[in-house]
Design a protein around this motif. Structure first.
Motif, PDB file in Angstrom:
ATOM      1  N   GLU A 509       0.841  -1.201   0.000  1.00  0.00           N
ATOM      2  CA  GLU A 509       0.000   0.000   0.000  1.00  0.00           C
ATOM      3  C   GLU A 509       0.878   1.253   0.000  1.00  0.00           C
ATOM      4  O   GLU A 509       1.901   1.315   0.674  1.00  0.00           O
ATOM      5  CB  GLU A 509      -0.893  -0.005   1.239  1.00  0.00           C
ATOM      6  N   TYR A 510       0.436   2.269  -0.760  1.00  0.00           N
ATOM      7  CA  TYR A 510       1.114   3.557  -0.785  1.00  0.00           C
ATOM      8  C   TYR A 510       0.237   4.605  -0.107  1.00  0.00           C
ATOM      9  O   TYR A 510      -0.986   4.623  -0.306  1.00  0.00           O
ATOM     10  CB  TYR A 510       1.412   4.001  -2.218  1.00  0.00           C
ATOM     11  N   SER A 511       0.860   5.460   0.664  1.00  0.00           N
ATOM     12  CA  SER A 511       0.115   6.555   1.285  1.00  0.00           C
ATOM     13  C   SER A 511      -0.137   7.651   0.251  1.00  0.00           C
ATOM     14  O   SER A 511       0.390   7.608  -0.865  1.00  0.00           O
ATOM     15  CB  SER A 511       0.910   7.137   2.460  1.00  0.00           C
ATOM     16  N   GLN A 512      -0.901   8.626   0.646  1.00  0.00           N
ATOM     17  CA  GLN A 512      -1.158   9.764  -0.229  1.00  0.00           C
ATOM     18  C   GLN A 512       0.149  10.512  -0.500  1.00  0.00           C
ATOM     19  O   GLN A 512       0.981  10.677   0.374  1.00  0.00           O
ATOM     20  CB  GLN A 512      -2.178  10.713   0.420  1.00  0.00           C
ATOM     21  N   ASN A 513       0.311  10.956  -1.721  1.00  0.00           N
ATOM     22  CA  ASN A 513       1.477  11.747  -2.092  1.00  0.00           C
ATOM     23  C   ASN A 513       1.288  13.171  -1.583  1.00  0.00           C
ATOM     24  O   ASN A 513       0.267  13.799  -1.867  1.00  0.00           O
ATOM     25  CB  ASN A 513       1.625  11.744  -3.620  1.00  0.00           C
ATOM     26  N   MET A 514       2.254  13.688  -0.810  1.00  0.00           N
ATOM     27  CA  MET A 514       2.092  15.001  -0.198  1.00  0.00           C
ATOM     28  C   MET A 514       3.320  15.872  -0.464  1.00  0.00           C
ATOM     29  O   MET A 514       4.424  15.372  -0.679  1.00  0.00           O
ATOM     30  CB  MET A 514       1.880  14.866   1.313  1.00  0.00           C
ATOM     31  N   VAL A 515       3.111  17.186  -0.445  1.00  0.00           N
ATOM     32  CA  VAL A 515       4.187  18.158  -0.571  1.00  0.00           C
ATOM     33  C   VAL A 515       4.182  19.043   0.660  1.00  0.00           C
ATOM     34  O   VAL A 515       3.122  19.530   1.081  1.00  0.00           O
ATOM     35  CB  VAL A 515       4.025  19.023  -1.844  1.00  0.00           C
ATOM     36  N   ILE A 516       5.343  19.239   1.267  1.00  0.00           N
ATOM     37  CA  ILE A 516       5.449  20.119   2.430  1.00  0.00           C
ATOM     38  C   ILE A 516       6.566  21.122   2.186  1.00  0.00           C
ATOM     39  O   ILE A 516       7.519  20.849   1.449  1.00  0.00           O
ATOM     40  CB  ILE A 516       5.713  19.336   3.731  1.00  0.00           C
ATOM     41  N   ASN A 517       6.462  22.286   2.787  1.00  0.00           N
ATOM     42  CA  ASN A 517       7.453  23.338   2.555  1.00  0.00           C
ATOM     43  C   ASN A 517       8.031  23.897   3.857  1.00  0.00           C
ATOM     44  O   ASN A 517       8.517  25.027   3.896  1.00  0.00           O
ATOM     45  CB  ASN A 517       6.855  24.469   1.722  1.00  0.00           C
ATOM     46  N   LYS A 518       7.927  23.112   4.917  1.00  0.00           N
ATOM     47  CA  LYS A 518       8.556  23.524   6.158  1.00  0.00           C
ATOM     48  C   LYS A 518       9.092  22.293   6.874  1.00  0.00           C
ATOM     49  O   LYS A 518       8.613  21.172   6.676  1.00  0.00           O
ATOM     50  CB  LYS A 518       7.571  24.265   7.053  1.00  0.00           C
ATOM     51  N   LYS A 519      10.077  22.546   7.716  1.00  0.00           N
ATOM     52  CA  LYS A 519      10.745  21.461   8.414  1.00  0.00           C
ATOM     53  C   LYS A 519       9.769  20.671   9.271  1.00  0.00           C
ATOM     54  O   LYS A 519       8.965  21.234  10.009  1.00  0.00           O
ATOM     55  CB  LYS A 519      11.845  22.038   9.302  1.00  0.00           C
ATOM     56  N   GLN A 520       9.826  19.329   9.133  1.00  0.00           N
ATOM     57  CA  GLN A 520       9.024  18.469   9.990  1.00  0.00           C
ATOM     58  C   GLN A 520       9.618  17.070   9.983  1.00  0.00           C
ATOM     59  O   GLN A 520      10.383  16.701   9.092  1.00  0.00           O
ATOM     60  CB  GLN A 520       7.567  18.424   9.520  1.00  0.00           C
ATOM     61  N   ASP A 521       9.296  16.297  10.995  1.00  0.00           N
ATOM     62  CA  ASP A 521       9.707  14.906  11.034  1.00  0.00           C
ATOM     63  C   ASP A 521       8.655  14.070  10.305  1.00  0.00           C
ATOM     64  O   ASP A 521       7.494  14.458  10.177  1.00  0.00           O
ATOM     65  CB  ASP A 521       9.845  14.436  12.477  1.00  0.00           C
ATOM     66  N   PHE A 522       9.088  12.899   9.850  1.00  0.00           N
ATOM     67  CA  PHE A 522       8.196  12.023   9.084  1.00  0.00           C
ATOM     68  C   PHE A 522       7.802  10.835   9.957  1.00  0.00           C
ATOM     69  O   PHE A 522       8.663  10.147  10.515  1.00  0.00           O
ATOM     70  CB  PHE A 522       8.898  11.540   7.819  1.00  0.00           C
ATOM     71  N   GLU A 523       6.511  10.587  10.048  1.00  0.00           N
ATOM     72  CA  GLU A 523       5.995   9.487  10.860  1.00  0.00           C
ATOM     73  C   GLU A 523       5.275   8.483   9.960  1.00  0.00           C
ATOM     74  O   GLU A 523       4.327   8.832   9.252  1.00  0.00           O
ATOM     75  CB  GLU A 523       5.038  10.022  11.925  1.00  0.00           C
ATOM     76  N   SER A 524       5.729   7.261  10.019  1.00  0.00           N
ATOM     77  CA  SER A 524       5.143   6.228   9.167  1.00  0.00           C
ATOM     78  C   SER A 524       3.698   5.954   9.564  1.00  0.00           C
ATOM     79  O   SER A 524       3.387   5.821  10.756  1.00  0.00           O
ATOM     80  CB  SER A 524       5.941   4.931   9.282  1.00  0.00           C
ATOM     81  N   PRO A 525       2.794   5.847   8.598  1.00  0.00           N
ATOM     82  CA  PRO A 525       1.407   5.483   8.907  1.00  0.00           C
ATOM     83  C   PRO A 525       1.289   4.085   9.501  1.00  0.00           C
ATOM     84  O   PRO A 525       0.249   3.737  10.058  1.00  0.00           O
ATOM     85  CB  PRO A 525       0.694   5.552   7.555  1.00  0.00           C
TER      86      PRO A 525
END
Length: 543
Positions: A509-525
């Motif tokens: 399964e693939y999650s939704q493709n997202m774009v972000i423009n500020k610093k953040q950590d990534f959390e696996s679904p």
């Protein structure tokens, strides 16, 4: 006849005539032109009576001249009943001519012509080759990247050995492998039996046991009473069918010519019988574009062979390797001592530090691919066949990903298919049978059909809480399920924004493709549920 009976008859006829025969194209010798497709294997048949004591060592070959004028000497071989074969295939289209040479008058100075069609069979990509521009990776002759995903099945030769009409068991298993992304089978020319204790549950299912065949042997006689005076042509005709069926399905045969720990009654090393067998295998199977050579499984274990013998075998192989198929040895120590003698490095590594060891190999061998042929992960099955160190499906999968994210290739083992026990149709067994997780590898190979593995390099300084592969425009991070969050601050130091997506390694399964423009950590679904791959494409590099 009722309509129901007619329907049943039709279904029966279809089932009979769709059993794969796996037949190599065969042409009787003629001076007239023979037409074949690019990469198609053809047997040119010659008849000659001979009173020679041993026809298996007769000097017989053909000199082929390519459309560009290049010479290629192809050794022929005896096929029983006064028949000799020249087996040929090529990636070069156009008109080829040939002239035979032999100590037997009836086989000497025969001339012929082949016309090779440029088109070839749909989807076929040719043999596996190396690319000097990307020496750490495998490629097809067509130029496409070959993401080697191997499956071990030592007794593949035996599944349909006694079926004269077709290869239904073999085909069923190969189709399962194809459907789940496997494109190579690590296999033996011949294995006899195992030395370890067998699971008592096998007694209830003798159809799953292929060890100890009394009437299958590559020489005359049998394994208990071998006759090394000649080879068993019928054995090799049966093996032809298996290799050709794999060829038709674009599955590579990683063909191990010897195996020392499967109780085979081999002749003495360097003996006439040993040389006869070894040379014959090379002559008979070299034309198949789906063959990669391996001198022996665990070549220097068990106190039989030494470096000198394996080096001599490689020399013999290369002298008879008319089609330049790739060569390796299933022994890391040998490959490490003699890297110049092999085309790619094979490693067996059961250690917990697998990723780091494979990464060291990737860095140490800059001019050759590295293949982890055995990492100690032998996934659980209905029988305990050989448990190794890791049997949990998810752990076995992770070890394959650790190899891949170190920039090397890997192999999968299922205990009920890799050795003397073979369940060719695991998903048709009763509910109480443990089924393999073949689909896990389908998801992995699908990922690398989206992202060309040959364009990625391991980038350990970006590993953080996972493992990193990087291409020119994409980061792939393998993130274990216990990783709570994945930090990638460096991306926001270098780029205005990033596009990202997660892939679940267990479900695909693939999650939704997202774009972000500020610093953040990534959390696996799928934190604490499944390992995942984080796919990041940085955008708008900062000045």
């Amino acid at each position: 006849m009722s309509s129901v009976r007619k329907l049943l008859l039709i279904v029966f006829c279809i089932s009979v005539f769709t059993i794969s025969k796996a037949e190599i194209k065969k042409e009787k010798y003629t001076k007239s032109l023979i037409a074949i497709q690019k990469w198609e294997v053809v047997d040119i048949s010659f008849k000659a009576k001979s009173k020679l004591k041993n026809p298996f060592v007769v000097d017989f070959s053909a000199k082929f001249i390519s459309p560009q004028g290049k010479e290629q000497i192809v050794p022929g071989f005896y096929n029983g009943e006064n028949e000799w074969l020249i087996r040929f295939s090529t990636a070069e289209a156009g008109k080829w001519s040939y002239t035979t040479s032999s100590e037997i008058k009836a086989l000497n100075a025969k001339k012929g012509v082949l016309l090779i069609d440029e088109k070839g069979r749909e989807g076929q990509k040719g043999g596996i080759v190396l690319n000097p521009e990307k020496p750490r990776n495998f490629f097809y002759e067509s130029g496409k990247s070959y993401f080697l995903t191997a499956f071990e099945c030592d007794w593949l030769y035996a599944l349909d050995y006694h079926n004269e009409d077709g290869l239904p068991k073999t085909e069923h298993l190969l189709d399962l492998l194809n459907e789940n992304g496997f494109n190579q089978v690590v296999m033996n020319v011949f294995s006899y039996d195992v030395s370890w204790n067998k699971d008592k549950k096998l007694a209830k299912h003798p159809e799953h046991e292929y060890g100890g065949p009394k009437d299958i042997f590559p020489f005359l006689g049998n394994n208990d009473k071998p006759d090394y005076s000649a080879l068993n042509v019928e054995f090799f005709k049966k093996l032809d069918r298996t290799i050709e069926l794999m060829n038709e399905k674009d599955i590579v045969s990683h063909l191990m010519i010897y195996v020392w720990n499967k109780l085979v009654a081999w002749p003495e090393m360097y003996s006439d019988a040993d040389n006869m067998y070894y040379d014959y295998v090379v002559k008979r199977y070299g034309a198949f574009p789906n063959v990669m050579w391996d001198v022996s499984k665990e070549a220097l274990y068990y106190g039989r062979a030494d470096d000198a013998y394996i080096l001599e075998r490689i020399k013999r192989l290369r002298e008879g390797n008319a089609f330049n198929r790739l060569v390796t040895v299933h022994d890391y120590g040998f490959c490490k001592r003699h890297p110049e003698s092999v085309d790619f490095i094979s490693r067996q590594d059961w250690t917990f530090s697998l990723y780091h060891n494979m990464l060291d190999d990737y860095n140490n061998y800059k001019t050759k691919p590295v293949f982890n042929i055995e990492h100690g992960g032998y996934e659980a099955s209905p029988y305990e066949v050989f448990v190794g160190s890791y049997i949990d499906p998810e752990v076995c999968l992770r070890r394959n990903y650790q190899c891949v994210f170190a920039g090397v290739y890997s192999t999968y083992y299922w205990q009920a298919a890799s050795w003397n026990v073979v369940i060719h149709n695991p998903y048709e067994q009763t509910e109480d049978f443990i089924k393999p997780k073949f689909e896990y590898f389908k998801h992995m190979t699908n990922l690398f059909s989206k992202f060309d593995f040959s364009k990625f390099k391991p980038t350990p300084w970006r590993n953080q809480a996972g493992y990193c592969l990087k291409s020119d425009d994409t980061y792939l991070f393998y993130v274990p399920n216990e990783t709570y969050q994945f930090r990638a601050e460096f991306l926001f130091h270098e780029y205005e924004s990033v596009e990202f997506q997660w892939m679940n390694t267990l479900t695909g399964e693939y999650s939704q493709n997202m774009v972000i423009n500020k610093k953040q950590d990534f959390e696996s679904p799928w934190y604490n549920n499944a390992d995942a791959v984080l796919i990041i494409k940085p955008q708008n590099k900062k000045n």
